[in-house]
Design an enzyme around this catalytic site. Structure first.
Site, PDB file in Angstrom:
ATOM      1  N   ASN A 188      -0.028  -9.900   3.242  1.00 49.36           N
ATOM      2  CA  ASN A 188       0.170  -8.487   2.931  1.00 49.36           C
ATOM      3  C   ASN A 188       0.521  -8.359   1.454  1.00 49.36           C
ATOM      4  O   ASN A 188       1.054  -9.294   0.843  1.00 49.36           O
ATOM      5  CB  ASN A 188       1.320  -7.922   3.773  1.00 49.36           C
ATOM      6  CG  ASN A 188       1.549  -6.438   3.530  1.00 49.36           C
ATOM      7  OD1 ASN A 188       0.597  -5.645   3.453  1.00 49.36           O
ATOM      8  ND2 ASN A 188       2.802  -6.036   3.384  1.00 49.36           N
ATOM      9  N   HIS A 193       2.717  -5.714  -1.083  1.00 45.90           N
ATOM     10  CA  HIS A 193       3.648  -4.591  -1.090  1.00 45.90           C
ATOM     11  C   HIS A 193       3.958  -4.254  -2.540  1.00 45.90           C
ATOM     12  O   HIS A 193       4.147  -5.155  -3.359  1.00 45.90           O
ATOM     13  CB  HIS A 193       4.927  -4.956  -0.334  1.00 45.90           C
ATOM     14  CG  HIS A 193       5.881  -3.808  -0.217  1.00 45.90           C
ATOM     15  ND1 HIS A 193       5.669  -2.754   0.658  1.00 45.90           N
ATOM     16  CD2 HIS A 193       7.028  -3.527  -0.873  1.00 45.90           C
ATOM     17  CE1 HIS A 193       6.655  -1.886   0.532  1.00 45.90           C
ATOM     18  NE2 HIS A 193       7.497  -2.318  -0.392  1.00 45.90           N
ATOM     19  N   LEU A 251       9.225  -6.157   8.904  1.00 47.36           N
ATOM     20  CA  LEU A 251       8.375  -5.431   7.954  1.00 47.36           C
ATOM     21  C   LEU A 251       8.672  -5.843   6.506  1.00 47.36           C
ATOM     22  O   LEU A 251       9.834  -5.845   6.096  1.00 47.36           O
ATOM     23  CB  LEU A 251       8.606  -3.923   8.121  1.00 47.36           C
ATOM     24  CG  LEU A 251       7.729  -3.008   7.255  1.00 47.36           C
ATOM     25  CD1 LEU A 251       6.296  -3.010   7.749  1.00 47.36           C
ATOM     26  CD2 LEU A 251       8.299  -1.600   7.234  1.00 47.36           C
ATOM     27  N   GLU A 289      -1.292  -5.583  -8.849  1.00 47.61           N
ATOM     28  CA  GLU A 289      -1.725  -5.869  -7.476  1.00 47.61           C
ATOM     29  C   GLU A 289      -3.148  -6.413  -7.477  1.00 47.61           C
ATOM     30  O   GLU A 289      -3.474  -7.373  -6.780  1.00 47.61           O
ATOM     31  CB  GLU A 289      -1.664  -4.599  -6.621  1.00 47.61           C
ATOM     32  CG  GLU A 289      -0.265  -4.057  -6.414  1.00 47.61           C
ATOM     33  CD  GLU A 289      -0.242  -2.911  -5.404  1.00 47.61           C
ATOM     34  OE1 GLU A 289      -0.863  -3.019  -4.337  1.00 47.61           O
ATOM     35  OE2 GLU A 289       0.411  -1.884  -5.696  1.00 47.61           O
TER      36      GLU A 289
HETATM   37  C1  GAR Z   1      -0.982  -0.429  -2.486  1.00 43.74           C
HETATM   38  O1  GAR Z   1      -0.152  -0.046  -3.543  1.00 43.74           O
HETATM   39  C2  GAR Z   1      -0.268  -1.385  -1.560  1.00 43.74           C
HETATM   40  O2  GAR Z   1       0.584  -2.268  -2.225  1.00 43.74           O
HETATM   41  C3  GAR Z   1       0.514  -0.440  -0.683  1.00 43.74           C
HETATM   42  O3  GAR Z   1      -0.366   0.623  -0.449  1.00 43.74           O
HETATM   43  C4  GAR Z   1      -1.255   0.759  -1.562  1.00 43.74           C
HETATM   44  C5  GAR Z   1      -2.664   0.730  -1.011  1.00 43.74           C
HETATM   45  O4  GAR Z   1      -3.592   0.970  -2.044  1.00 43.74           O
HETATM   46  N1  GAR Z   1       0.938  -1.057   0.509  1.00 43.74           N
HETATM   47  C6  GAR Z   1       2.107  -0.814   1.094  1.00 43.74           C
HETATM   48  O5  GAR Z   1       2.900  -0.008   0.689  1.00 43.74           O
HETATM   49  C7  GAR Z   1       2.395  -1.639   2.342  1.00 43.74           C
HETATM   50  N2  GAR Z   1       3.765  -1.593   2.690  1.00 43.74           N
HETATM   51  P1  GAR Z   1      -5.116   0.576  -1.847  1.00 43.74           P
HETATM   52  O6  GAR Z   1      -5.559   1.181  -0.503  1.00 43.74           O
HETATM   53  O7  GAR Z   1      -5.815   1.224  -2.985  1.00 43.74           O
HETATM   54  O8  GAR Z   1      -5.228  -0.916  -1.846  1.00 43.74           O
END
Ligand code: GAR
Length: 214
Positions: free
Chosen positions: A104, A106, A141, A171
């Site tokens: 995952n 985050h 989580l 990311e």
């Molecule tokens: C990303 O920033 C990811 O890190 C976050 O959602 C976004 C999805 O963006 N995930 C979380 O918060 C999980 N707990 P994306 O759909 O453009 O990859």
């Protein structure tokens, strides 16, 4: 070839970064969304990747949804399952099924700010650095063993959108890197739940994987 299944719920930009990385030895076998309207599905389909929906609203319980999701995933014989903005809490049974092959990302420096509204909470706390974490998924989580992190500064005047955008750039760097390590058999979760990365290369500036001393 290692089969990779990517789970999304929305935009899918991390999924896109992993696809665009064209990791040798990796086949993106499918992109699966729990939401029919996830924007990322179109990108996957346009790149010849199976784009599927398992709509959580169609199932009476988390267990029923996770069972259907696992069945859809397993049809692709995945070596690795990648959560990329997949915004559903998964049951312990699901997590256990993919132990050691479920990653995952985050958008915080875990263990700080797990859960939702990460950037807003980071700004409210007044932290001077923020970042992102790729980790193996465990039943708690946003709490699993950490694979790689990247740090960005929090700048005066930042709002949630500005900070999120700065973190997102990182990311898109570290998630393909983690997947690459896995595909190259250099990343694993040991029996006692520790992350093992072998032959770690020196990353370009911006990655903050400290060398292990001594
Ligand atoms: C990303 O920033 C990811 O890190 C976050 O959602 C976004 C999805 O963006 N995930 C979380 O918060 C999980 N707990 P994306 O759909 O453009 O990859």
């Amino acid at each position: 070839m290692k089969n990779i299944v990517i789970l999304i719920s929305g935009r899918g930009s991390n999924m896109e970064a992993i696809v665009r990385a064209q990791i040798p030895g990796a086949k993106i076998a499918a992109v699966i969304s729990n939401r029919p309207d996830a924007a990322g599905l179109a990108f996957a389909a346009s790149h010849g990747i199976a784009a599927q929906v398992v709509d959580h609203k169609a199932y009476p319980s988390r267990e029923a949804f996770d069972a259907a999701l696992a069945e859809t995933i397993d049809a692709h014989q995945p070596d690795l399952v990648v959560l990329a903005g997949f915004m559903r809490v998964l049951t312990d049974g699901f997590v256990g099924r993919y132990n050691g092959r479920l990653l995952n990302i985050h958008p915080s420096l875990l263990p700080s700010f797990p859960g939702l509204h990460t950037h807003q909470r980071a700004l409210e706390a007044g932290v001077r650095v923020a970042g992102t974490t790729v980790h193996f998924v465990t039943p708690t989580l946003d709490c699993g063993p950490i694979v790689i992190q990247a740090v960005v500064p929090v700048l005066d005047g930042d709002d949630e959108a500005a900070l999120a955008a700065r973190v997102l750039v990182q990311e898109h760097r570290i998630y393909p890197q983690a997947v690459r390590w896995f595909v190259e058999d250099r990343l694993s979760l040991t029996a006692d739940g520790k992350v093992r990365v072998t032959d770690e290369p020196a990353g370009p500036a911006g990655w903050t994987v400290p060398p292990v001393e001594g």
